[in-house]
Design an enzyme around this catalytic site. Structure first.
Site: not given
Lengths: 299, 299
Positions: A52, A143, A204
């Protein structure tokens, strides 16, 4: 391909990987910072080899381009012949939805009710669609309320009135960019399950280290998750070690225990594996073989 | 694309790489032994990122299939957009021909006469075509005389009467599977140059370690060549170290010396770099942009 087919295929992939039948050389990052990066993700098994080539360009949506794009190459491992080139964003969405739901069904309470999906981007919508396809009520939150409504309409889900209402669901999937911690210390309730699908890089996180340290932690693959997943922060802080974390594949093959009581809080850290992509790519090849009326381009 | 254009592009790539402007993360092998293997070769530079997914299945020709096949993916590094999918065998042949000839022209004697190409497979034919395109007489030799004749006719070369006649040429390119040593101890004569294009794996060699130890040795990239090239055997035996080997790129940018006298024997060990593929892919994109009449498929 239906989301149900993807769930079955991804389950088989986790099982084959846990048994050592399907393997993955480490993924390679090709940096193009600050704009983004490319990832080359290889896998092999079942008589096939997969690659990929996929991007992450977080600033792209502001320019009308997708954050994630690329292709999946699937080749015959007996002679090297390329069998198909697939759209990587579609494959990724299908396998991400499948992994989130598979983990929730495997690790969540047997009597779990509704699921909530936080984040209504491409992959969040795929998670919502997959939960719905498996017959579950889904609350969706984002959000951006308009994006939440559009995604809910698309997936057959309902928009959650508030983030807190979504986070009260029995099953939660977080599919955000990972820039903000959604699950602070003490936020999860006994019996809940969370599939953490969003954070897949060093800066993150969707859950606080303190919260990870007090729940039962599962991941897709230890090496990848401990370096780039939500648990990486807890591992770095010394709050989690290898023996504290169970892989989903080991639970699926019966080599490890999943949920042990209705009071357990279970968390699944997903970083996204090439074997999941291979599961979906092979299911797509299989579906292609079954089609009566395929028109192949003669180039 | 013309072989001349490929030589120019590949020279620019070696220069950009030597200057640190183009980079390559290590290639990844996906094994499918004993039948063969897949390689994922990434590169980035010049505003693009590249991934070559290419095979080596040595038993394929006996089944009427190519040993080497796959695709080259070239993407815009500013937004991740895939720009083209190219046939990997064609790109590999062009860049292999270009690298062999570029090394011979850079490291061979200025007054060198004919070139000889040993091995008339896909890449051997490409090397022969490239030498011919640069205006040089070419002798071609192959274990299979019919294949040698067909390749010579195709490339505008002559068939060498014997292997020894071919190995007497000023410039030699060996493009064999690397199962047999062509250049034994003491075989090379003062002033000759050899581009070793064939051996690219641990069990392959086209030149004896003793012969490497007495000539001036160059390579495309130290890490790759010292692990998988012809020089790997000499490095393992302690006959060659990093300071004994010069990269072609360093010669091209003037950071290192190439040939120092007409008596030098120079040997270039090529393992094949993703930056060479990127050079050819970008030249192909450029050629596409110049075409007046391109019909794009609307899929």
């Amino acid at each position: 391909m239906s989301p149900e087919r993807a769930v079955d295929a991804v389950r088989d992939a986790f099982v084959a990987h846990a048994r050592g039948e399907w393997t993955m050389p480490p993924k390679v990052y090709v940096p193009a910072y600050p704009a983004g990066d490319f990832r080359a993700m290889p896998a092999s098994g079942g008589g096939y080899a997969l690659l990929k080539w996929i991007t992450s360009f977080p600033g792209n949506p502001a320019r009308g381009l997708p954050t994630v794009s690329g292709v999946v190459l699937i080749s015959d491992a007996s002679n090297g012949e390329l069998r198909a080139v697939l759209d990587a964003a579609s494959v990724t969405a299908l396998r991400t939805g499948a992994a989130a739901v598979l983990a929730a069904e495997t690790l969540g309470r047997g009597d779990a009710g509704a699921a909530a999906v936080i984040g209504a981007g491409v992959n969040g919508r795929a998670v919502a669609r997959t939960f719905v396809a498996r017959g579950r009520d889904v609350l969706l939150w984002d959000v951006d309320p308009q994006r939440a409504q559009a995604a809910a309409d698309d997936a057959g889900a309902a928009v959650a009135p508030t983030l807190d209402a979504a986070l009260a669901a029995d099953l939660i999937a977080t599919v955000t960019p990972g820039h903000e911690i959604l699950l602070g210390p003490g936020s999860l309730q006994p019996g809940q399950h969370v599939s953490l699908m969003g954070a897949d890089g060093p800066d993150k996180a969707e859950i606080a280290v303190e919260e990870l340290a007090r729940v039962r932690v599962f991941c897709d693959e230890w090496e990848q998750a401990s370096h780039a997943g939500d648990i990486a922060h807890a591992v770095e802080a010394g709050a989690l070690g290898r023996s504290d974390v169970t892989t989903l594949g080991d639970v699926l093959v019966g080599a490890a225990t999943g949920r042990q009581s209705a009071e357990d809080i279970t968390v699944f850290d997903s970083t996204g594996l090439a074997i999941q992509d291979m599961a979906v790519a092979l299911a797509a090849l299989d579906a292609l073989d079954r089609l009566d009326d395929v028109q192949l381009l003669d180039l």
